[in-house]
Write a protein that holds these residues in place. Structure first.
Motif, PDB file in Angstrom:
ATOM      1  N   VAL A   9      -8.638 -13.160 -13.431  1.00 43.46           N
ATOM      2  CA  VAL A   9      -8.444 -12.398 -12.203  1.00 43.46           C
ATOM      3  C   VAL A   9      -7.181 -12.918 -11.516  1.00 43.46           C
ATOM      4  CG1 VAL A   9      -9.402 -11.828  -9.943  1.00 43.46           C
ATOM      5  CG2 VAL A   9     -10.931 -12.011 -11.933  1.00 43.46           C
ATOM      6  N   GLU A  11      -5.588 -10.871  -8.897  1.00 41.46           N
ATOM      7  CA  GLU A  11      -5.530 -10.296  -7.549  1.00 41.46           C
ATOM      8  C   GLU A  11      -6.832  -9.560  -7.283  1.00 41.46           C
ATOM      9  OE1 GLU A  11      -3.480  -6.383  -5.804  1.00 41.46           O
ATOM     10  OE2 GLU A  11      -2.038  -7.836  -6.605  1.00 41.46           O
ATOM     11  N   ILE A  12      -7.317  -9.640  -6.060  1.00 44.01           N
ATOM     12  CA  ILE A  12      -8.528  -8.918  -5.655  1.00 44.01           C
ATOM     13  C   ILE A  12      -8.168  -8.023  -4.476  1.00 44.01           C
ATOM     14  CG2 ILE A  12     -10.852  -9.136  -4.688  1.00 44.01           C
ATOM     15  CD1 ILE A  12     -11.124 -11.768  -6.224  1.00 44.01           C
ATOM     16  N   ARG A  19     -15.024  -3.565  -4.608  1.00 44.64           N
ATOM     17  CA  ARG A  19     -14.247  -4.784  -4.837  1.00 44.64           C
ATOM     18  C   ARG A  19     -13.615  -4.671  -6.223  1.00 44.64           C
ATOM     19  NH1 ARG A  19     -15.693 -10.509  -6.006  1.00 44.64           N
ATOM     20  NH2 ARG A  19     -14.147 -11.744  -4.887  1.00 44.64           N
ATOM     21  N   ALA A  21     -10.146  -5.710  -8.944  1.00 42.37           N
ATOM     22  CA  ALA A  21      -9.233  -6.798  -9.272  1.00 42.37           C
ATOM     23  C   ALA A  21      -8.214  -6.334 -10.298  1.00 42.37           C
ATOM     24  CB  ALA A  21     -10.005  -7.984  -9.836  1.00 42.37           C
ATOM     25  N   LEU A  34     -15.233  -5.331  -9.767  1.00 41.86           N
ATOM     26  CA  LEU A  34     -15.953  -6.611  -9.673  1.00 41.86           C
ATOM     27  C   LEU A  34     -17.351  -6.467  -9.080  1.00 41.86           C
ATOM     28  CD1 LEU A  34     -13.113  -8.963  -8.348  1.00 41.86           C
ATOM     29  CD2 LEU A  34     -13.912  -8.686 -10.707  1.00 41.86           C
ATOM     30  N   THR A  37     -19.886  -8.747 -10.570  1.00 37.39           N
ATOM     31  CA  THR A  37     -19.561 -10.181 -10.518  1.00 37.39           C
ATOM     32  C   THR A  37     -19.018 -10.534  -9.133  1.00 37.39           C
ATOM     33  OG1 THR A  37     -17.399  -9.697 -11.461  1.00 37.39           O
ATOM     34  CG2 THR A  37     -19.114 -10.459 -12.988  1.00 37.39           C
ATOM     35  N   GLU A  39     -19.239 -13.053  -7.419  1.00 40.11           N
ATOM     36  CA  GLU A  39     -18.794 -14.442  -7.301  1.00 40.11           C
ATOM     37  C   GLU A  39     -17.397 -14.670  -7.872  1.00 40.11           C
ATOM     38  OE1 GLU A  39     -21.149 -14.210 -11.182  1.00 40.11           O
ATOM     39  OE2 GLU A  39     -21.083 -13.168  -9.282  1.00 40.11           O
ATOM     40  N   ALA A  40     -16.829 -13.682  -8.544  1.00 36.58           N
ATOM     41  CA  ALA A  40     -15.483 -13.807  -9.123  1.00 36.58           C
ATOM     42  C   ALA A  40     -14.453 -13.933  -8.011  1.00 36.58           C
ATOM     43  CB  ALA A  40     -15.169 -12.608 -10.002  1.00 36.58           C
ATOM     44  N   ASP A  41     -13.463 -14.775  -8.244  1.00 34.84           N
ATOM     45  CA  ASP A  41     -12.388 -14.988  -7.282  1.00 34.84           C
ATOM     46  C   ASP A  41     -11.074 -15.046  -8.043  1.00 34.84           C
ATOM     47  OD1 ASP A  41     -11.222 -15.393  -4.825  1.00 34.84           O
ATOM     48  OD2 ASP A  41     -12.163 -17.322  -4.451  1.00 34.84           O
ATOM     49  N   VAL A  42      -9.956 -15.044  -7.342  1.00 40.70           N
ATOM     50  CA  VAL A  42      -8.662 -15.180  -7.996  1.00 40.70           C
ATOM     51  C   VAL A  42      -8.667 -16.476  -8.810  1.00 40.70           C
ATOM     52  CG1 VAL A  42      -6.194 -15.522  -7.618  1.00 40.70           C
ATOM     53  CG2 VAL A  42      -7.432 -13.825  -6.269  1.00 40.70           C
ATOM     54  N   SER A  44     -10.551 -16.843 -11.516  1.00 44.63           N
ATOM     55  CA  SER A  44     -11.759 -16.812 -12.349  1.00 44.63           C
ATOM     56  C   SER A  44     -11.469 -16.074 -13.652  1.00 44.63           C
ATOM     57  CB  SER A  44     -12.892 -16.059 -11.636  1.00 44.63           C
ATOM     58  OG  SER A  44     -13.307 -16.701 -10.474  1.00 44.63           O
TER      59      SER A  44
END
Length: 85
Positions: A9, A11-12, A19, A21, A34, A37, A39-42, A44
């Motif tokens: 990932v 960019e979100i 949400r 990405a 997303l 998921t 809990e996914a962040d930049v 991840s």
């Protein structure tokens, strides 16, 4: 054939309340949802299937899987529309 392909990932953002990405698959970037998921962040690593990130995966496993998929070039090209670099 449908594959779950790992990507990072980068960019979100929000798209009409979803949400989303930008996910990098070893050089190929695609927009991914997303919603499965949260809990996914930049930074991840996620497994993506038909435009949805379906689970998180660690960086080492993502790299190993991408190496195997590169060896199966036709399968990846069929899923992403282009080969991995």
């Amino acid at each position: 054939m449908c594959l779950g392909i790992p990507g990072r990932v980068v960019e979100i953002h929000d798209d009409a309340g979803l949400r989303m990405a930008t996910v990098d698959f070893g050089g190929v970037r695609r927009e991914v949802c997303l919603s499965c998921t949260p809990e996914a962040d930049v930074g991840s690593y996620v497994i993506v299937h038909v435009g949805f990130a379906i689970t998180l995966v660690d960086e080492v496993e993502a790299g190993r899987t991408l190496d195997v998929l590169r060896a199966m070039a036709g399968a990846v090209e069929g899923e992403l529309g282009e080969s991995l670099p």
